[in-house]
Structures are given as C-alpha cells and as structure tokens.
Enzyme design. Structure first.
Site, PDB file in Angstrom:
ATOM      1  N   TYR A   1      37.245  53.612  41.507  1.00 56.74           N
ATOM      2  CA  TYR A   1      38.232  52.537  41.328  1.00 56.74           C
ATOM      3  C   TYR A   1      39.637  53.107  41.179  1.00 56.74           C
ATOM      4  CZ  TYR A   1      41.161  49.249  38.703  1.00 56.74           C
ATOM      5  OH  TYR A   1      42.221  48.484  38.268  1.00 56.74           O
TER       6      TYR A   1
ATOM      7  N   THR B   1      47.337  50.059  37.878  1.00 51.32           N
ATOM      8  CA  THR B   1      46.667  50.320  36.609  1.00 51.32           C
ATOM      9  C   THR B   1      47.069  51.664  36.016  1.00 51.32           C
ATOM     10  OG1 THR B   1      44.468  50.856  35.722  1.00 51.32           O
ATOM     11  CG2 THR B   1      44.733  51.132  38.045  1.00 51.32           C
ATOM     12  N   ASP B   2      46.904  51.789  34.696  1.00 49.49           N
ATOM     13  CA  ASP B   2      47.141  53.082  34.046  1.00 49.49           C
ATOM     14  C   ASP B   2      46.034  54.088  34.360  1.00 49.49           C
ATOM     15  OD1 ASP B   2      45.088  51.928  32.549  1.00 49.49           O
ATOM     16  OD2 ASP B   2      46.028  52.246  30.595  1.00 49.49           O
ATOM     17  N   GLU B   3      44.918  53.590  34.924  1.00 50.33           N
ATOM     18  CA  GLU B   3      43.787  54.491  35.161  1.00 50.33           C
ATOM     19  C   GLU B   3      44.098  55.545  36.230  1.00 50.33           C
ATOM     20  OE1 GLU B   3      39.900  52.725  35.125  1.00 50.33           O
ATOM     21  OE2 GLU B   3      40.622  50.976  34.038  1.00 50.33           O
TER      22      GLU B   3
ATOM     23  N   LYS C   1      42.994  52.840  43.611  1.00 52.50           N
ATOM     24  CA  LYS C   1      44.286  52.271  43.181  1.00 52.50           C
ATOM     25  C   LYS C   1      45.382  53.327  43.326  1.00 52.50           C
ATOM     26  CE  LYS C   1      45.151  48.775  41.672  1.00 52.50           C
ATOM     27  NZ  LYS C   1      45.518  47.473  42.314  1.00 52.50           N
TER      28      LYS C   1
HETATM   29  N1  LIG Z   1      42.048  43.804  34.412  1.00 45.65           N
HETATM   30  C1  LIG Z   1      42.793  44.788  33.918  1.00 45.65           C
HETATM   31  O1  LIG Z   1      42.672  45.148  32.735  1.00 45.65           O
HETATM   32  C2  LIG Z   1      43.838  45.455  34.780  1.00 45.65           C
HETATM   33  C3  LIG Z   1      44.731  46.349  34.169  1.00 45.65           C
HETATM   34  C4  LIG Z   1      45.731  46.930  34.962  1.00 45.65           C
HETATM   35  C5  LIG Z   1      45.834  46.619  36.300  1.00 45.65           C
HETATM   36  N2  LIG Z   1      44.953  45.766  36.865  1.00 45.65           N
HETATM   37  C6  LIG Z   1      45.120  45.453  38.306  1.00 45.65           C
HETATM   38  O2  LIG Z   1      45.530  44.099  38.388  1.00 45.65           O
HETATM   39  C7  LIG Z   1      45.028  43.502  39.575  1.00 45.65           C
HETATM   40  C8  LIG Z   1      44.241  42.257  39.220  1.00 45.65           C
HETATM   41  O3  LIG Z   1      43.170  42.624  38.338  1.00 45.65           O
HETATM   42  P1  LIG Z   1      42.132  41.555  37.802  1.00 45.65           P
HETATM   43  O4  LIG Z   1      41.569  42.079  36.540  1.00 45.65           O
HETATM   44  O5  LIG Z   1      42.737  40.211  37.839  1.00 45.65           O
HETATM   45  O6  LIG Z   1      41.012  41.648  38.937  1.00 45.65           O
HETATM   46  P2  LIG Z   1      39.885  40.590  39.331  1.00 45.65           P
HETATM   47  O7  LIG Z   1      38.765  41.420  39.850  1.00 45.65           O
HETATM   48  O8  LIG Z   1      39.645  39.636  38.224  1.00 45.65           O
HETATM   49  O9  LIG Z   1      40.553  39.755  40.520  1.00 45.65           O
HETATM   50  C9  LIG Z   1      40.772  40.266  41.792  1.00 45.65           C
HETATM   51  C10 LIG Z   1      41.018  39.096  42.737  1.00 45.65           C
HETATM   52  O10 LIG Z   1      41.288  39.645  44.036  1.00 45.65           O
HETATM   53  C11 LIG Z   1      40.535  38.927  44.988  1.00 45.65           C
HETATM   54  N3  LIG Z   1      40.278  39.816  46.124  1.00 45.65           N
HETATM   55  C12 LIG Z   1      39.460  40.900  46.150  1.00 45.65           C
HETATM   56  N4  LIG Z   1      39.484  41.470  47.367  1.00 45.65           N
HETATM   57  C13 LIG Z   1      40.359  40.738  48.110  1.00 45.65           C
HETATM   58  C14 LIG Z   1      40.834  40.845  49.440  1.00 45.65           C
HETATM   59  N5  LIG Z   1      40.392  41.812  50.259  1.00 45.65           N
HETATM   60  N6  LIG Z   1      41.734  39.943  49.884  1.00 45.65           N
HETATM   61  C15 LIG Z   1      42.179  38.945  49.068  1.00 45.65           C
HETATM   62  N7  LIG Z   1      41.752  38.798  47.797  1.00 45.65           N
HETATM   63  C16 LIG Z   1      40.866  39.690  47.323  1.00 45.65           C
HETATM   64  C17 LIG Z   1      39.277  38.501  44.258  1.00 45.65           C
HETATM   65  O11 LIG Z   1      38.632  37.402  44.890  1.00 45.65           O
HETATM   66  C18 LIG Z   1      39.823  38.171  42.884  1.00 45.65           C
HETATM   67  O12 LIG Z   1      40.245  36.834  42.828  1.00 45.65           O
HETATM   68  C19 LIG Z   1      44.182  44.586  40.252  1.00 45.65           C
HETATM   69  O13 LIG Z   1      44.946  45.176  41.260  1.00 45.65           O
HETATM   70  C20 LIG Z   1      43.871  45.575  39.158  1.00 45.65           C
HETATM   71  O14 LIG Z   1      43.743  46.880  39.675  1.00 45.65           O
HETATM   72  C21 LIG Z   1      43.948  45.164  36.145  1.00 45.65           C
END
Ligand SMILES: NC(=O)c1ccc[n+]([C@@H]2O[C@H](COP(=O)([O-])OP(=O)(O)OC[C@H]3O[C@@H](n4cnc5c(N)ncnc54)[C@H](O)[C@@H]3O)[C@@H](O)[C@H]2O)c1
Length: 355
Positions: A159, A133-135, A163
């Site tokens: 969070y 993430t950019d955070e 990350k």
């Molecule tokens: N949502 C955003 O805007 C955003 C932006 C940039 C980066 N990200 C990154 O992208 C990735 C996905 O984000 P998202 O929004 O889809 O998150 P989300 O919370 O919707 O999904 C996370 C998934 O990971 C699974 N999970 C959690 N812990 C687990 C574990 N220990 N083992 C296996 N599975 C596990 C959950 O069941 C879920 O299906 C993350 O790493 C997040 O940091 C998200």
C-alpha cells in the site's frame, strides 16, 4: 465554479464532499469506482441536490476522465481515489498498483491535457491536489522526531509503496510539465462513515455486537490520529492557499499506541452503552498474530502547514473519539447497511449515473 473529486464515496472523500457542500455551493463532480470501500449511503443526504453530480467510474478510464473534464470544466481536481487498506495490499497488491499508481498516472495525464488547453487566466489558477499518507515515510522508532516533509520516502507495505509511487508521479508532473500540483501526506484518520475493516470502527462495532476486539501483536504500534473533518479542513486550506509544487504533512499531534486507543473506546462505550451483564468491553480484547512488516510508529510534524497556512486541528483525540463513538451509536442504519452488505445495492438505485 466546480471541483472534481475522485474517490468521493470513500471514507475521507465522502466526509470531504459533505463538508464542502455544507460550507458553500460550489458544485462537486464525484468520480468513484464504488469498490467495496465506496458507499453511496454516506452521500444519501445529497440525493436530489444538484450541487453534487455522482459519476460511477474509474480514474483509470481515460476517455471518461477526459469527458468529465471537458464537460464540467473544474477549477481543481482532488484525488482521494485509492485502494487504502494495508492488510488487503498484503494479500493482493495488484489492485493497489493498478489504482494507486496506474490510475493516478492516468488522472495526471488527463488533467495535464485539460490544463494545457485552458485559457491564460484559468491556467495558473488550476490545481491538482493529491491526497496521500504518512506511511510513505516508513516507520519511526520510539525516540525519532516525527516525519516532516523532508524525510526520505521509505515505504514498507505494498500500500505505502503504491502511494509513494503516486506521490513521485505527481511531483514529476509538476517539475516536468509545470502542472500546478499540491500533495498532502496525512496521518491515520478516524471519524464518521469509516468502513469497519479499520481499527477504530471495527473495535466500536465488534464491541457492541459482543465479538472479540482483535489487537495485532502487542498493541504497541503507535499512530498519530486525526479526526477526519480536521483532515478535510486541512485539504480545503491547502487547496485555497498552498504553494504550488509543495507537499504538506497533516497530523493531529495525537500519538497513541493501538492498545490505548482500544482501551479509550471501551471506556467510553462502558459509559455510553454499559453492558447488561455488568462486564466491561475491554474484556473482549483478544491479541492476534501481528501483521507482517507492521510499521511500529508513525508521527507527523504538521508545523509547515501551521506556519505557512495557519492550519491546526480542532479536535483532540479525546473529543474526536467521543464524537466518533456517538456517531456510530446514532447511525445504526448506516452501520447495518455496511455490515449486511446492503450498501452495495445503492449503486444505480439512488443515483443516476450521469456525465
Ligand atoms: N484513511 C486514512 O487514515 C488515510 C490517511 C492518510 C491518507 N489517506 C489517503 O486518503 C485517500 C482516501 O482514503 P480513504 O480512507 O477514504 O479510502 P477508502 O478506501 O475509504 O476510499 C477510497 C475510495 O476510492 C474509490 N476508488 C478506488 N479505486 C478507484 C478507482 N480506480 N477509480 C475511482 N475511484 C476509486 C473507492 O470506491 C472508495 O470510494 C487515499 O488516497 C488514502 O491513501 C487515508
């Protein structure tokens, strides 16, 4: 050929798996713990499709990950699994450390063991792509240049700190052990299948059900919004052609204050689903106490990804948000399953857990 995706029942991972299998036939092993954020209903269309193997499990389970790698011999691992909601990290940071830090460490160790044992020609072709993430870069003031890949890490929430820690581990596993890693740092995503605890789906669903539209503080927190399918195409491109050991920032060139985002959603809903009583959705806006330590502005400089790999987002905020709202209006059964909690019953019901 096969890839292993972790967290592929979440918002971005789910969209990624669906897009991947729309584009080709390479098999996906999908390892997901199915926390509250994991939703197999998102993957309903893949039921019975043998290109998709769902495995209910934890990236922290070393024995399971070792078995999956040995059994399926993926050519790449893409790590989406994470605890991802800042508010939840403030109330309970423990799970964030466990999954985002310890879980990523575990995954890296398992992948390193697997990669070490690959035959000569497969070893250099293998990839571990870490989705971040950019955070991790902290916050910007109004006039600062957007984050590029050389910005210092200055995470401000549990969070983003977790990350950031995972990004450092990935980097170190490359420098120390030579593991062929790639890292992407992306801005805020929005789009279909987004769990309605995050701003955009929350506002759409609250608006439609006549509830308040809660806005933190003054609503002037700026985020750089990226349509989720653009994020998926960026990940595919980095996986395909990214330089090993590099990080790539992914962003939409769409900086918007939260309040503007909410006004835009309200205006589109006024047009697509006007309220029977003639009032406007923006009348439901309610300002609430700001989140502690709320970062003021994020913005991504995605020029490296464009320059080196030719990737650019396809959607503007205006086109992407309209598609998103139309999706929510047209997928009320998915929404109902999430809001009622029924989606949790999909575990073990629609999918056989298999290795
Ligand atoms: N949502 C955003 O805007 C955003 C932006 C940039 C980066 N990200 C990154 O992208 C990735 C996905 O984000 P998202 O929004 O889809 O998150 P989300 O919370 O919707 O999904 C996370 C998934 O990971 C699974 N999970 C959690 N812990 C687990 C574990 N220990 N083992 C296996 N599975 C596990 C959950 O069941 C879920 O299906 C993350 O790493 C997040 O940091 C998200």
């Amino acid at each position: 050929m096969t890839i292993l995706v972790s967290g592929g029942a979440g918002f971005i991972g789910g969209n990624f798996v669906l897009d991947w299998l729309r584009q080709g036939d390479e098999r996906v092993i999908n390892l997901d713990k199915l926390t509250y954020a994991g939703n197999l209903d998102t993957l309903r269309g893949l039921n019975g499709d043998n290109r998709h193997v769902f495995v209910h499990g934890d990236i922290g389970d070393r024995g399971l990950v070792d078995t999956l790698l040995a059994t399926h011999q993926p050519r790449a691992v893409i790590n989406f699994a994470a605890e991802s909601h800042v508010d939840r990290s403030i109330h309970g940071p423990g799970d964030f450390i466990q999954t985002n830090v310890v879980g990523t460490f575990n995954l890296l160790e398992a992948v390193r063991g697997h990669w070490d044992g690959l035959p000569g020609d497969e070893k250099p072709a293998f990839r571990f792509l870490h989705v971040s993430t950019d955070e991790v870069y902290g916050t910007l003031s109004k006039d600062d240049a957007p984050f590029n890949e050389l910005n210092r890490y200055e995470p401000n929430s549990p969070y983003s700190a977790s990350k950031a820690a995972s990004d450092h581990l990935v980097r170190a596993w490359h420098h120390t052990y030579g593991l062929p890693v790639l890292t992407t740092n992306c801005s805020n995503n929005y789009g279909p299948y987004h769990f309605p605890e995050k701003l955009i789906p929350l506002v759409i669903l609250n608006a439609l059900s006549g509830k308040n539209l809660p806005i933190y503080g003054d609503g002037q927190q700026i985020r750089d919004w990226l349509y989720v399918r653009d994020h998926c195409s960026a990940i595919r491109r980095v996986l395909e052609a990214g330089r090993v050991g590099e990080t790539y920032n992914v962003g939409g060139w769409n900086e918007k204050p939260n309040l503007d985002v909410v006004h835009t959603i309200c205006a589109i809903l006024d047009e697509l689903r006007p309220k029977a009583d003639g009032t406007r959705y923006r009348d439901q806006i309610a300002f609430v106490k700001d989140r502690p330590g709320h970062d003021r502005r994020y913005a991504i400089d995605a020029r490296k990804l464009e320059r080196e790999l030719g990737w650019k987002p396809e959607e503007t905020f205006e086109t992407g948000i309209r598609k998103t709202i139309e999706w929510y209006l047209g997928n009320q059964d998915w929404v109902q399953n999430v809001t009622s909690g029924a989606y949790r019953e999909w575990v073990g019901k629609q999918y056989e857990v298999q290795l």
